[in-house]
Design a protein around this motif. Structure first.
Motif, short mmCIF file in Angstrom:
data_model
loop_
_atom_site.label_atom_id
_atom_site.label_comp_id
_atom_site.label_asym_id
_atom_site.label_seq_id
_atom_site.Cartn_x
_atom_site.Cartn_y
_atom_site.Cartn_z
N SER A 20 0.81 -1.21 0.00
CA SER A 20 0.00 0.00 0.00
C SER A 20 0.85 1.27 0.00
O SER A 20 0.36 2.34 -0.39
N SER A 21 2.11 1.17 0.43
CA SER A 21 2.97 2.35 0.41
C SER A 21 3.26 2.81 -1.02
O SER A 21 3.64 3.95 -1.25
N PHE A 22 3.08 1.93 -1.98
CA PHE A 22 3.21 2.28 -3.40
C PHE A 22 1.83 2.46 -4.04
O PHE A 22 1.64 3.33 -4.90
N LEU A 23 0.88 1.64 -3.62
CA LEU A 23 -0.44 1.64 -4.25
C LEU A 23 -1.24 2.89 -3.90
O LEU A 23 -1.88 3.49 -4.78
N ILE A 24 -1.23 3.31 -2.65
CA ILE A 24 -2.03 4.47 -2.25
C ILE A 24 -1.57 5.75 -2.96
O ILE A 24 -2.41 6.49 -3.49
N PRO A 25 -0.26 6.05 -3.01
CA PRO A 25 0.13 7.25 -3.78
C PRO A 25 -0.26 7.18 -5.25
O PRO A 25 -0.62 8.20 -5.84
N LEU A 26 -0.21 5.97 -5.84
CA LEU A 26 -0.60 5.85 -7.24
C LEU A 26 -2.10 6.06 -7.40
O LEU A 26 -2.55 6.67 -8.39
N CYS A 27 -2.90 5.57 -6.45
CA CYS A 27 -4.34 5.82 -6.48
C CYS A 27 -4.61 7.32 -6.43
O CYS A 27 -5.46 7.84 -7.17
N GLU A 28 -3.91 8.01 -5.56
CA GLU A 28 -4.12 9.45 -5.43
C GLU A 28 -3.70 10.18 -6.70
O GLU A 28 -4.38 11.11 -7.15
N GLU A 29 -2.61 9.74 -7.28
CA GLU A 29 -2.14 10.36 -8.53
C GLU A 29 -3.13 10.17 -9.66
O GLU A 29 -3.35 11.08 -10.48
N ARG A 30 -3.77 9.02 -9.70
CA ARG A 30 -4.70 8.70 -10.79
C ARG A 30 -6.16 8.99 -10.42
O ARG A 30 -7.06 8.62 -11.18
N HIS A 31 -6.38 9.56 -9.27
CA HIS A 31 -7.73 9.90 -8.81
C HIS A 31 -8.61 8.66 -8.70
O HIS A 31 -9.79 8.68 -9.07
N VAL A 32 -8.03 7.59 -8.18
CA VAL A 32 -8.77 6.37 -7.87
C VAL A 32 -9.10 6.41 -6.38
O VAL A 32 -8.19 6.41 -5.54
N SER A 33 -10.36 6.47 -6.03
CA SER A 33 -10.73 6.53 -4.62
C SER A 33 -10.46 5.18 -3.96
O SER A 33 -10.57 4.13 -4.59
N TYR A 34 -10.08 5.21 -2.68
CA TYR A 34 -9.66 3.98 -2.01
C TYR A 34 -9.98 4.06 -0.52
O TYR A 34 -10.22 5.13 0.05
N ALA A 35 -9.97 2.91 0.09
CA ALA A 35 -9.98 2.78 1.54
C ALA A 35 -9.08 1.61 1.86
O ALA A 35 -8.89 0.70 1.03
N ALA A 36 -8.49 1.61 3.06
CA ALA A 36 -7.56 0.55 3.44
C ALA A 36 -7.83 0.11 4.87
O ALA A 36 -8.31 0.91 5.70
N THR A 37 -7.56 -1.13 5.15
CA THR A 37 -7.77 -1.66 6.50
C THR A 37 -6.44 -2.06 7.13
O THR A 37 -5.44 -2.26 6.45
N SER A 38 -6.48 -2.17 8.45
CA SER A 38 -5.36 -2.73 9.20
C SER A 38 -5.92 -3.34 10.48
O SER A 38 -7.07 -3.05 10.87
N ARG A 39 -5.14 -4.15 11.14
CA ARG A 39 -5.62 -4.76 12.38
C ARG A 39 -5.82 -3.73 13.48
O ARG A 39 -6.70 -3.87 14.33
N SER A 40 -4.99 -2.69 13.46
CA SER A 40 -5.03 -1.68 14.53
C SER A 40 -5.97 -0.53 14.22
O SER A 40 -6.44 0.17 15.13
N GLY A 41 -6.22 -0.28 12.93
CA GLY A 41 -7.01 0.88 12.55
C GLY A 41 -6.23 2.18 12.60
O GLY A 41 -6.81 3.26 12.57
N ALA A 42 -4.90 2.08 12.63
CA ALA A 42 -4.05 3.26 12.71
C ALA A 42 -3.87 3.89 11.33
O ALA A 42 -4.15 3.27 10.30
N ASN A 43 -3.37 5.14 11.34
CA ASN A 43 -3.01 5.85 10.10
C ASN A 43 -4.16 5.93 9.11
O ASN A 43 -3.99 5.64 7.92
N SER A 44 -5.32 6.33 9.60
CA SER A 44 -6.51 6.55 8.77
C SER A 44 -7.01 5.28 8.08
O SER A 44 -7.68 5.35 7.05
N THR A 45 -6.68 4.11 8.63
CA THR A 45 -7.20 2.86 8.09
C THR A 45 -8.42 2.41 8.88
O THR A 45 -8.68 2.90 9.99
N ILE A 46 -9.17 1.48 8.31
CA ILE A 46 -10.33 0.90 8.98
C ILE A 46 -9.88 -0.32 9.75
O ILE A 46 -9.18 -1.19 9.21
#
Length: 301
Positions: free
Chosen positions: A17-43
């Motif tokens: 996701s450290s590569f995928l999220i910036p590329l989504c933002e560059e290409r205007h692809v909306s996204y959401a991401a999860t994690s076990r902790s819910g830290a760093n704006s994740t679900i």
């Protein structure tokens, strides 16, 4: 970043996701991401492979594509994840997202010691000196069996598997692995081929699938940067000194000397060695040709 409906839902916001999220933002692809902790704006989300409880899925947004970054190893769990996600969608039964599972190219004739992060002391299993592509027979196992279960949900549910070669980029520098992979001359002697892919090319591949499910659904893909690397070549070039990027450094570790000795002993005239003596070789051309892409980060460092 919307939390009710997005283009791409990333289940497991890890290294990819450290590569995928910036590329989504560059290409205007909306996204959401999860994690076990819910830290760093994740679900906050964790998939229990043996549970039929839909509650954890209710917090997830609707998405056009769902990326599964973690391995699934329990029989029936892949279908369970799909059904639990679909049954809790805000858009109802008409929601039919595609599911992308990340896998590994180690299913094609690889031994544990050929993985850069594996224990270098582990037993070396014989590997055939031959080419493998995405349609070659693979080694069965819990993870690959779960991936096959996911693929069988197609075409009613769009699904695909991206089997990735060794990952590098960002915090992962291949130069740091030489000393771990080849701590002795004897271990280095038995090292053959290695295949890699940069994080940005993984991200580009994921978005390519997201953008054209008609080409991806029901398919297992093999992804490398299109090259077969030789561990002797890498060890000779980098060594394992404190600063492998310093080509003038005298403290490069013993690996370059070992390679020179091994070349003389084995009658190798130049590096990299031929495919015929390197072990397995992976052919990933079909993915890049199908989606009209080329890897943009190759030749490692």
């Amino acid at each position: 970043m919307s939390t009710t409906s997005v283009d791409l839902l990333i289940l497991g916001a890890g290294w990819t996701s450290s590569f995928l999220i910036p590329l989504c933002e560059e290409r205007h692809v909306s996204y959401a991401a999860t994690s076990r902790s819910g830290a760093n704006s994740t679900i906050k989300f964790e998939f229990d492979q043996g549970s039929d409880n839909p509650e954890p899925f209710k917090a997830l947004p609707d998405a056009k594509s769902v990326l599964i970054t973690f391995p699934i190893t329990v029989s029936g769990a892949s279908e369970r994840l799909v059904q639990l996600y679909k049954s809790t969608r805000h858009g109802g039964d008409d929601t039919n997202p595609g599911f992308i599972q990340l896998g590994a190219t180690s299913i094609w004739g690889v031994s544990s010691r050929q993985n850069a992060r594996a224990d270098p002391q582990a037993p070396l299993k014989p590997v055939e000196n031959k080419w493998y592509d995405r349609k070659s027979p693979f080694v069965p196992g819990d993870r690959v069996n779960a991936e096959e279960e996911l693929l069988k949900l197609s075409p009613s549910v769009p699904t695909t598997v991206l089997d990735l070669a060794g990952l590098w980029g960002g915090s992962r520098s291949m130069m740091n692995y030489v000393g771990r992979v080849a701590p002795t001359k004897e271990i280095l002697k038995n090292k053959g081929s290695i295949h890699m892919i940069h994080g940005i090319d993984v991200a580009r591949a994921i978005l390519a699938v997201h953008g054209d499910w008609s080409k991806a659904s029901g398919e297992r893909w093999l992804l490398t940067d299109g090259r077969v690397y030789d561990w002797w070549d890498l060890a000779s070039s980098w060594g394992s000194g404190p600063d492998p990027t310093n080509r003038d450094s005298k403290d490069r570790g013993p690996q370059p000397v070992w390679v020179r000795e091994l070349m003389k002993e084995e009658g190798v005239r130049a590096l990299p060695r031929n495919i015929e003596v390197l072990g397995r070789a992976l052919d990933s051309r079909e993915f890049w040709e199908t989606f009209g892409l080329d890897p943009i980060r190759a030749r490692l460092e």
